[in-house]
Scaffold this motif. Structure first.
Motif, PDB file in Angstrom:
ATOM      1  N   ALA A 116     -35.550  22.903  36.912  1.00  0.00           N
ATOM      2  CA  ALA A 116     -34.227  23.262  36.401  1.00  0.00           C
ATOM      3  C   ALA A 116     -33.124  22.607  37.233  1.00  0.00           C
ATOM      4  N   ASP A 117     -33.322  22.531  38.549  1.00  0.00           N
ATOM      5  CA  ASP A 117     -32.334  21.871  39.411  1.00  0.00           C
ATOM      6  C   ASP A 117     -32.272  20.378  39.119  1.00  0.00           C
ATOM      7  N   VAL A 118     -33.424  19.751  38.851  1.00  0.00           N
ATOM      8  CA  VAL A 118     -33.441  18.327  38.507  1.00  0.00           C
ATOM      9  C   VAL A 118     -32.628  18.089  37.237  1.00  0.00           C
ATOM     10  N   ARG A 119     -32.831  18.940  36.241  1.00  0.00           N
ATOM     11  CA  ARG A 119     -32.088  18.794  34.988  1.00  0.00           C
ATOM     12  C   ARG A 119     -30.591  18.990  35.206  1.00  0.00           C
ATOM     13  N   SER A 120     -30.226  19.942  36.046  1.00  0.00           N
ATOM     14  CA  SER A 120     -28.809  20.188  36.325  1.00  0.00           C
ATOM     15  C   SER A 120     -28.158  18.978  36.980  1.00  0.00           C
ATOM     16  N   VAL A 121     -28.858  18.370  37.940  1.00  0.00           N
ATOM     17  CA  VAL A 121     -28.307  17.191  38.607  1.00  0.00           C
ATOM     18  C   VAL A 121     -28.210  16.028  37.618  1.00  0.00           C
ATOM     19  N   ALA A 122     -29.199  15.887  36.743  1.00  0.00           N
ATOM     20  CA  ALA A 122     -29.148  14.831  35.735  1.00  0.00           C
ATOM     21  C   ALA A 122     -27.906  14.971  34.857  1.00  0.00           C
ATOM     22  N   LEU A 123     -27.559  16.197  34.494  1.00  0.00           N
ATOM     23  CA  LEU A 123     -26.378  16.407  33.659  1.00  0.00           C
ATOM     24  C   LEU A 123     -25.084  16.124  34.436  1.00  0.00           C
ATOM     25  N   GLU A 124     -25.090  16.362  35.742  1.00  0.00           N
ATOM     26  CA  GLU A 124     -23.937  15.951  36.572  1.00  0.00           C
ATOM     27  C   GLU A 124     -23.809  14.430  36.590  1.00  0.00           C
ATOM     28  N   VAL A 125     -24.958  13.745  36.669  1.00  0.00           N
ATOM     29  CA  VAL A 125     -24.950  12.282  36.625  1.00  0.00           C
ATOM     30  C   VAL A 125     -24.361  11.805  35.300  1.00  0.00           C
ATOM     31  N   LYS A 126     -24.779  12.396  34.213  1.00  0.00           N
ATOM     32  CA  LYS A 126     -24.262  12.023  32.890  1.00  0.00           C
ATOM     33  C   LYS A 126     -22.741  12.165  32.843  1.00  0.00           C
ATOM     34  N   SER A 127     -22.253  13.296  33.327  1.00  0.00           N
ATOM     35  CA  SER A 127     -20.811  13.550  33.299  1.00  0.00           C
ATOM     36  C   SER A 127     -20.036  12.513  34.119  1.00  0.00           C
ATOM     37  N   LEU A 128     -20.543  12.215  35.318  1.00  0.00           N
ATOM     38  CA  LEU A 128     -19.858  11.234  36.166  1.00  0.00           C
ATOM     39  C   LEU A 128     -19.898   9.840  35.544  1.00  0.00           C
ATOM     40  N   LEU A 129     -21.037   9.459  35.007  1.00  0.00           N
ATOM     41  CA  LEU A 129     -21.146   8.149  34.370  1.00  0.00           C
ATOM     42  C   LEU A 129     -20.140   8.012  33.240  1.00  0.00           C
ATOM     43  N   GLU A 130     -19.982   9.035  32.451  1.00  0.00           N
ATOM     44  CA  GLU A 130     -19.027   8.970  31.345  1.00  0.00           C
ATOM     45  C   GLU A 130     -17.607   8.784  31.861  1.00  0.00           C
ATOM     46  N   GLY A 190     -39.627  14.198  39.008  1.00  0.00           N
ATOM     47  CA  GLY A 190     -38.230  13.836  38.961  1.00  0.00           C
ATOM     48  C   GLY A 190     -37.777  13.321  37.608  1.00  0.00           C
ATOM     49  N   MET A 191     -36.616  12.671  37.631  1.00  0.00           N
ATOM     50  CA  MET A 191     -36.047  12.111  36.421  1.00  0.00           C
ATOM     51  C   MET A 191     -35.342  10.812  36.788  1.00  0.00           C
ATOM     52  N   HIS A 192     -35.330   9.871  35.856  1.00  0.00           N
ATOM     53  CA  HIS A 192     -34.618   8.611  36.022  1.00  0.00           C
ATOM     54  C   HIS A 192     -33.486   8.540  35.007  1.00  0.00           C
ATOM     55  N   VAL A 193     -32.379   7.934  35.406  1.00  0.00           N
ATOM     56  CA  VAL A 193     -31.293   7.623  34.476  1.00  0.00           C
ATOM     57  C   VAL A 193     -30.982   6.141  34.649  1.00  0.00           C
ATOM     58  N   ASN A 194     -31.204   5.359  33.604  1.00  0.00           N
ATOM     59  CA  ASN A 194     -30.935   3.921  33.652  1.00  0.00           C
ATOM     60  C   ASN A 194     -29.621   3.612  32.950  1.00  0.00           C
ATOM     61  N   VAL A 195     -28.904   2.654  33.478  1.00  0.00           N
ATOM     62  CA  VAL A 195     -27.616   2.253  32.916  1.00  0.00           C
ATOM     63  C   VAL A 195     -27.640   0.751  32.691  1.00  0.00           C
ATOM     64  N   ARG A 196     -27.450   0.335  31.445  1.00  0.00           N
ATOM     65  CA  ARG A 196     -27.389  -1.099  31.174  1.00  0.00           C
ATOM     66  C   ARG A 196     -26.019  -1.624  31.589  1.00  0.00           C
ATOM     67  N   ILE A 197     -25.995  -2.673  32.392  1.00  0.00           N
ATOM     68  CA  ILE A 197     -24.740  -3.266  32.875  1.00  0.00           C
ATOM     69  C   ILE A 197     -24.739  -4.759  32.592  1.00  0.00           C
ATOM     70  N   ALA A 198     -23.559  -5.335  32.548  1.00  0.00           N
ATOM     71  CA  ALA A 198     -23.449  -6.788  32.422  1.00  0.00           C
ATOM     72  C   ALA A 198     -23.973  -7.419  33.707  1.00  0.00           C
ATOM     73  N   PRO A 199     -24.709  -8.528  33.621  1.00  0.00           N
ATOM     74  CA  PRO A 199     -25.272  -9.160  34.831  1.00  0.00           C
ATOM     75  C   PRO A 199     -24.215  -9.978  35.578  1.00  0.00           C
ATOM     76  N   ARG A 200     -23.243  -9.271  36.139  1.00  0.00           N
ATOM     77  CA  ARG A 200     -22.125  -9.910  36.853  1.00  0.00           C
ATOM     78  C   ARG A 200     -22.149  -9.639  38.345  1.00  0.00           C
TER      79      ARG A 200
END
Length: 424
Positions: free
Chosen positions: A141-155, A170-180
């Motif tokens: 449950a704590d892992v899921r809570s932190v993941a949702l904090e990550v989502k909010s900050l990313l947005e 655990g959980m992974h969150v991947n973010v597609r970025i421009a290769p700059r």
């Protein structure tokens, strides 16, 4: 012999048991699993150099890492040469199609470990990787809570995160970025994100590199350093129930359970709903706002955080030493190494022997006082177990003894390395 999109791939020893404890699966079963979800698995590895993590004796055997492409391989497989922080280079496999996927699975690759770059540009990652690693005793449950904090900050940073279970705890969150941006800049952005999430959820999240300083869920910013890889989408993990690192929609995160996603269940899920990450490549984002956040941290006195041990000392990085080994006694945590082994079960058995020998001290340990480290050597993994005696009065603290077992596969290499440095 399998015929896959016009190519032939031989599966050697197809009946060899790959999972034999709770779930019974052969090598051929694992190959068929990957063929059933191939579009999803390929989305995470296609056109990327890949490190081969090989479980040649199945999930219950020891794994080893193979960076260099096997000399005996199909002519239709591509390779590309990577350079590493050590100065060495390696010719690595690049997977382009389902036949290539099946070929590496036949080598024993349960997990898929691609680099976060495409073959056309090896110096600029197109993926920011956020690895949520829970410490001992931390709830899902704590892992899921932190993941949702990550989502909010990313947005807030103008970025879209794509969550998946790690296939373990655990959980992974991947973010597609421009290769700059360079590897160092992507890591710097990841560090700023980790620190920001820690500020938002200080009781749940930690950005501290040293295990003895962590609590809750660690956001491993160093997974974005060059030469680091994590298991990609639809990777099979070597757990008794054959769990899978499974892509999720954010709406699934609050109620998801990692044990629900296995080699048995994921193909049906994939057939019914497809790949929740299918649109990941559609809109690559920018790191500018995260890097602005990093500048604010640095202006406030937050310098660089420790890099992985095999990297040279980096500019702006403080002395790379664990607090327990710092010169100032006040910063020192009372840590003992109790076991080193290439087999996790053997290391855990050694921990139980230590507890039996020092029962009075062991009874005072908190859950997170036992540090089980999965160590990665040059080509193999091993387990180190330490105990933190911070809750044990000094009069009751056992001394450091020879770990039992004491099988560190890097010991001989480090001795040779030390001799070569002294002689140079």
């Amino acid at each position: 012999m399998l015929s896959i999109e016009g190519r032939e791939v031989r599966v050697t020893h197809p009946d060899k048991p790959y999972f034999s404890l709770r779930t019974k699966l052969s090598k051929l079963d694992i190959v068929h699993y990957y063929l059933s979800i191939a579009p999803g698995a390929l989305a995470g590895i296609k056109d990327r150099p890949i490190v081969l993590k090989r479980f040649v004796d199945g999930a219950e055997g020891e794994a080893f890492y193979q960076k260099r492409a096997p000399t005996e391989r199909p002519r239709w497989l591509r390779t590309i040469t990577l350079s590493f922080p050590s100065g060495r280079t390696a010719e690595e496999i690049v997977i382009d199609d389902t036949a290539g996927l099946a070929w590496i699975v036949n080598l024993g690759c349960l997990e898929l470990h691609p680099h976060p770059v495409r073959s056309a540009d090896l110096d600029h990652p197109d993926e920011l990787r956020i690895d949520l690693d829970p410490g001992p005793g931390v709830s899902w449950a704590d892992v899921r809570s932190v993941a949702l904090e990550v989502k909010s900050l990313l947005e807030e940073m103008g970025l879209h995160g794509w969550p998946k279970t790690s296939g373990s705890r655990g959980m992974h969150v991947n973010v597609r970025i421009a290769p700059r941006w360079s590897f160092s800049e992507v890591r710097r952005a990841a560090l700023a994100l980790s620190r920001a999430v820690e500020r938002r959820a200080p009781a749940l999240a930690s950005s501290k590199w040293w295990k003895e300083e962590r609590h809750g869920v660690f956001l491993d910013y160093n997974q974005n350093a060059k030469d680091r890889t994590t298991c990609s989408a639809y990777s099979v993990r070597p757990l008794p129930d054959a769990r899978v690192s499974t892509p999720l929609d954010w709406a699934e995160v609050p109620d998801c359970e990692p044990a629900d996603f296995t080699v048995i269940t994921v193909p049906k899920r994939f057939a019914e709903i497809g790949d929740p990450h299918a649109a990941m490549d559609a809109a690559p984002g920018s790191l500018e706002k995260l890097l602005d956040l990093a500048e604010k941290d640095e202006a406030a006195g937050l310098g660089d955080a420790p890099w992985p041990p095999h990297f040279r000392k980096m500019e702006g990085e403080a002395r790379r030493v664990a607090p327990s080994r710092a010169r100032k006694p006040a910063a020192k945590a009372p840590l003992l190494v109790v076991a080193n082994s290439t087999r996790k079960e053997a290391a855990l058995a050694g921990l139980e022997r230590w507890k039996g020998k020092h029962a009075e001290a062991a009874a005072l340990l908190a859950v997170d006082d036992v540090l089980v480290d999965s160590m990665r050597g040059r080509s193999s993994t091993w387990t180190r177990i330490r105990v933190n005696l911070r809750h044990v009065p000094e009069a009751l603290r056992p001394p450091q003894e020879t770990p039992d077992p004491h099988d560190d596969p890097t010991r001989d290499w480090r001795k040779l390395s030390g001799r070569s440095q002294k002689s140079s």
